[in-house]
Write a protein that holds these residues in place. Sequence first.
Motif, PDB file in Angstrom:
ATOM      1  N   GLU A 162     -11.022 -28.775  -3.437  1.00 11.70           N
ATOM      2  CA  GLU A 162     -10.546 -27.595  -2.735  1.00 11.70           C
ATOM      3  C   GLU A 162     -11.175 -26.323  -3.292  1.00 11.70           C
ATOM      4  N   ASN A 163     -12.013 -26.488  -4.293  1.00  8.95           N
ATOM      5  CA  ASN A 163     -12.693 -25.326  -4.848  1.00  8.95           C
ATOM      6  C   ASN A 163     -14.054 -25.742  -5.378  1.00  8.95           C
ATOM      7  N   VAL A 164     -14.885 -24.749  -5.591  1.00  9.06           N
ATOM      8  CA  VAL A 164     -16.169 -24.941  -6.263  1.00  9.06           C
ATOM      9  C   VAL A 164     -16.041 -24.288  -7.630  1.00  9.06           C
ATOM     10  N   MET A 165     -16.313 -25.043  -8.690  1.00  9.14           N
ATOM     11  CA  MET A 165     -16.238 -24.504 -10.039  1.00  9.14           C
ATOM     12  C   MET A 165     -17.646 -24.345 -10.582  1.00  9.14           C
ATOM     13  N   VAL A 166     -17.984 -23.124 -10.951  1.00 11.32           N
ATOM     14  CA  VAL A 166     -19.316 -22.786 -11.440  1.00 11.32           C
ATOM     15  C   VAL A 166     -19.211 -22.379 -12.902  1.00 11.32           C
ATOM     16  N   LYS A 167     -20.119 -22.910 -13.717  1.00 11.73           N
ATOM     17  CA  LYS A 167     -20.178 -22.544 -15.133  1.00 11.73           C
ATOM     18  C   LYS A 167     -21.472 -21.784 -15.386  1.00 11.73           C
ATOM     19  N   VAL A 168     -21.333 -20.565 -15.912  1.00 14.25           N
ATOM     20  CA  VAL A 168     -22.480 -19.702 -16.175  1.00 14.25           C
ATOM     21  C   VAL A 168     -22.574 -19.478 -17.686  1.00 14.25           C
ATOM     22  N   ASN A 169     -23.757 -19.687 -18.242  1.00 10.58           N
ATOM     23  CA  ASN A 169     -24.011 -19.416 -19.660  1.00 10.58           C
ATOM     24  C   ASN A 169     -24.879 -18.170 -19.766  1.00 10.58           C
ATOM     25  N   LEU A 170     -24.375 -17.157 -20.463  1.00  8.93           N
ATOM     26  CA  LEU A 170     -25.057 -15.872 -20.574  1.00  8.93           C
ATOM     27  C   LEU A 170     -24.925 -15.326 -21.996  1.00  8.93           C
ATOM     28  N   SER A 181     -18.147 -17.165 -26.631  1.00  7.37           N
ATOM     29  CA  SER A 181     -19.188 -18.175 -26.440  1.00  7.37           C
ATOM     30  C   SER A 181     -20.202 -17.816 -25.365  1.00  7.37           C
ATOM     31  N   GLY A 182     -19.960 -16.753 -24.604  1.00  8.01           N
ATOM     32  CA  GLY A 182     -20.892 -16.370 -23.545  1.00  8.01           C
ATOM     33  C   GLY A 182     -20.841 -17.285 -22.351  1.00  8.01           C
ATOM     34  N   ILE A 183     -19.653 -17.806 -22.040  1.00  6.77           N
ATOM     35  CA  ILE A 183     -19.485 -18.712 -20.906  1.00  6.77           C
ATOM     36  C   ILE A 183     -18.569 -18.057 -19.881  1.00  6.77           C
ATOM     37  N   LEU A 184     -18.965 -18.122 -18.613  1.00  7.76           N
ATOM     38  CA  LEU A 184     -18.166 -17.575 -17.521  1.00  7.76           C
ATOM     39  C   LEU A 184     -17.936 -18.664 -16.486  1.00  7.76           C
ATOM     40  N   TYR A 185     -16.659 -18.943 -16.193  1.00  9.32           N
ATOM     41  CA  TYR A 185     -16.302 -19.900 -15.140  1.00  9.32           C
ATOM     42  C   TYR A 185     -15.891 -19.132 -13.891  1.00  9.32           C
ATOM     43  N   LEU A 186     -16.421 -19.562 -12.743  1.00  7.94           N
ATOM     44  CA  LEU A 186     -16.059 -18.983 -11.455  1.00  7.94           C
ATOM     45  C   LEU A 186     -15.438 -20.068 -10.589  1.00  7.94           C
ATOM     46  N   SER A 187     -14.242 -19.819 -10.091  1.00 10.81           N
ATOM     47  CA  SER A 187     -13.563 -20.752  -9.201  1.00 10.81           C
ATOM     48  C   SER A 187     -13.579 -20.178  -7.792  1.00 10.81           C
ATOM     49  N   MET A 188     -14.300 -20.865  -6.889  1.00 11.16           N
ATOM     50  CA  MET A 188     -14.481 -20.387  -5.526  1.00 11.16           C
ATOM     51  C   MET A 188     -13.774 -21.326  -4.553  1.00 11.16           C
ATOM     52  N   PRO A 189     -12.764 -20.857  -3.834  1.00  9.27           N
ATOM     53  CA  PRO A 189     -12.051 -21.731  -2.899  1.00  9.27           C
ATOM     54  C   PRO A 189     -12.913 -22.086  -1.694  1.00  9.27           C
ATOM     55  N   VAL A 190     -12.716 -23.287  -1.179  1.00  8.14           N
ATOM     56  CA  VAL A 190     -13.396 -23.701   0.042  1.00  8.14           C
ATOM     57  C   VAL A 190     -12.347 -24.164   1.045  1.00  8.14           C
ATOM     58  N   THR A 191     -12.684 -24.041   2.308  1.00  8.95           N
ATOM     59  CA  THR A 191     -11.790 -24.457   3.389  1.00  8.95           C
ATOM     60  C   THR A 191     -12.585 -25.248   4.412  1.00  8.95           C
TER      61      THR A 191
END
Length: 443
Positions: free
Chosen positions: A322-330, A359-369
């Motif tokens: 139900e979502n897209v989880m993105v892990k960004v390392n910066l 740690s320089g990690i960013l998680y983005l949770s993007m809902p999908v329908t």
Amino acid sequence: MGNSCALHDELRHIVGESGILPEAQIAAYAFDGYVPKAVVLPASVQELQDVLRFAVKQDLSVMPAGAGTKLGIGNLPQKVDLVLATTRLNDVIEYEPADLTVTVEAGIRLATLQTELAQHRQYLALDPPHANQCTLGGIVATNASGSLRMRYGAARNQVLGLRVVHANGTVVKSGGKVVKNVAGYDLNKLYIGAFGTLGIITEVTLKLSPIPAYEAILAAGFQDLQSAVDTGLNIVGSQILPMFVNLFINLNIETGVATGADKPTLAVGFGGDPETVAWQLTQCREIMEQNRTLGVTITEGESRVLLQKTVREFPAANRDTENVMVKVNLKRTDIAEFAAQVIDVDWARDVQAMALLGSGILYLSMPVTSDTDFRGLANTLTQLRESVTARRGNLIVETAPFELKQHIDVWGAVGDTLGLMQQVKDRFDAEGLLNPGRFVSGI
């Protein structure tokens, strides 16, 4: 071997009736729209070796798994035949409380191990999502960690030794049972984070930590993103030494519910003896107030446990996609600018974010329908990846529906290291048996 009944019969000769998951339960190990032909649960290393040798003879792909919580991570598979789950390999082999080390079979659940260790006021300082379900083998194979990595490091920093079975059935041992085991090549690091593409982990030796006598979380809201990030980085760079410093965007961390607002919140965790933590809380509050916080709250006791669960479970993969989880390392100093870029568009109003500022990690949770334009979402993620790459970081799509994976490489490019990685894969898994096509660049 196309006949499912014949395949199950052959596997029963190897692992017995109890080593084959009933067909009615196989759906629990389905991923990316694929249902495996069989789920095998060997009860010994010998059975696991025999299953792999059988798979080589029959040209069957093998997807290593623990409890299956991370099966959905990776590109679409080339084919799905067997899921080989280690959940019956779940014993504590050797525990030395005085040495702060433990050796376990890979299928033991993290929660089970923590209960055992707690009897001696010790624990494994990892807090990955699905803590009640995930196995140690799965944690190590994916190099999972959680927010505590700021103080203790990721899984790779806490593994002392491994026992691994290669695709041809060969058993390999790396590392040892002492912290200062530094002689020779560090082969542990080769398997940790390889997602089971080089071999199946069957045994893990880990270093442990004392359970903190007292824990608390200091949370504070801020008017804008830059102030929150600057405050968090000041805390990270101070002498306070917190366990974690996490930034939340568009999320009420007390309820775990999206707020629809962009006012960010900092959550800073502390653990240790009560006197030290009291001093840390005072110092942290002063830093927050100097940066014009909207309010500070100290959470402890049962409320802290619930808040810690929200922090821990934020990156959890959703089996219902139900979502897209993105892990960004910066770089830590780039997080504010990139996060602002993400949330400063109309489609991002429902996007939630958690940054591990230490740690320089960013998680983005993007809902999908059902109305989501997956091709358009893939293009958006590609643009974000280009922005991250320009900052010398990387972007990984950890959780995604099948429809999105058809349009994007979830790992992204790995540059000129691909050739070397392919050589390692060919050396360790010449037949391409393990997780074919699912790792970086289709390895």
